[in-house]
Scaffold this motif. Structure first.
Motif, PDB file in Angstrom:
ATOM      1  N   TRP A   2       0.789  -1.209   0.144  1.00 27.53           N
ATOM      2  CA  TRP A   2      -0.238  -0.175  -0.021  1.00 27.53           C
ATOM      3  C   TRP A   2       0.955   1.196   0.073  1.00 27.53           C
ATOM      4  O   TRP A   2       2.048   1.333   0.487  1.00 27.53           O
ATOM      5  N   LYS A  16       0.070   5.142   0.966  1.00 24.83           N
ATOM      6  CA  LYS A  16      -0.995   6.248   1.371  1.00 24.83           C
ATOM      7  C   LYS A  16      -0.729   7.602   0.570  1.00 24.83           C
ATOM      8  O   LYS A  16      -1.625   8.312   0.519  1.00 24.83           O
ATOM      9  N   PRO A  45      -6.009   5.869  -0.826  1.00 20.72           N
ATOM     10  CA  PRO A  45      -6.099   5.381   0.513  1.00 20.72           C
ATOM     11  C   PRO A  45      -6.066   4.147   1.168  1.00 20.72           C
ATOM     12  O   PRO A  45      -6.016   3.195   0.202  1.00 20.72           O
ATOM     13  N   GLU A  71       3.951   5.571   5.546  1.00 16.68           N
ATOM     14  CA  GLU A  71       3.294   5.795   4.516  1.00 16.68           C
ATOM     15  C   GLU A  71       2.908   4.961   3.379  1.00 16.68           C
ATOM     16  O   GLU A  71       2.131   4.857   2.665  1.00 16.68           O
TER      17      GLU A  71
END
Length: 160
Positions: A61, A63, A67, A76
């Motif tokens: 992921w 961010k 999201p 992050e």
């Protein structure tokens, strides 16, 4: 094209790793250090393999791009690959070679308070990156699997 990239990256992985571990390590090194990827882009780079089952599990992921609910607040970006067996020595050797390849992956710093060694940790270290960001690389074993993780903290990570 992706498969050729991963295969060429595998040449940097020591030969005493299993084929699945070698592919997982090479894929981690080829994909997890690239900034600016969405989840879909990272998955496409890691999973484009002629429909064959993957020898690893991906956690990813970022961010700063999209999201990522229910993820740690002060991290992050995360890219992690986990795969069967204890291949920590081989994973660390390949990770160190990747981090030393130009452009060199940051400079060593004390481990940020966002991270700590866990049971099974073989390597964990902080790295200062450009624009005030910090990364933490982590290699170890859990649940009979080797994991390789790189987390990126934002420039204001100490304010969190």
């Amino acid at each position: 094209m992706i498969r050729a990239f991963v295969i060429s990256a595998m040449l940097a992985v020591p030969a005493h790793a299993s084929a699945g571990a070698s592919e997982a390590i090479a894929t981690f090194n080829a994909v997890c250090f690239k900034a600016g990827q969405t989840v879909a882009q990272a998955r496409a780079r890691m999973e484009a393999r002629d429909g064959a089952p993957l020898p690893y599990t991906l956690t990813f992921w970022d961010k700063s791009l999209e999201p990522a609910p229910e993820t740690p607040a002060r991290i992050e970006r995360r890219c992690e690959v986990s795969f069967d067996g204890d291949h920590t020595e081989v994973a660390i050797a390949a990770l160190r070679a990747q981090m030393a390849t130009p452009p060199v992956f940051g400079t060593f710093i004390d481990l940020p308070d966002t991270h700590a060694p866990l049971t099974g940790t073989a390597l964990i270290e902080g790295r200062a990156l450009l624009r005030g960001r910090v990364a933490v690389v982590h290699v170890g074993t859990r649940d009979s699997q080797t994991f390789m993780t790189v987390d990126r903290l934002p420039a204001d990570w100490e304010d969190g």
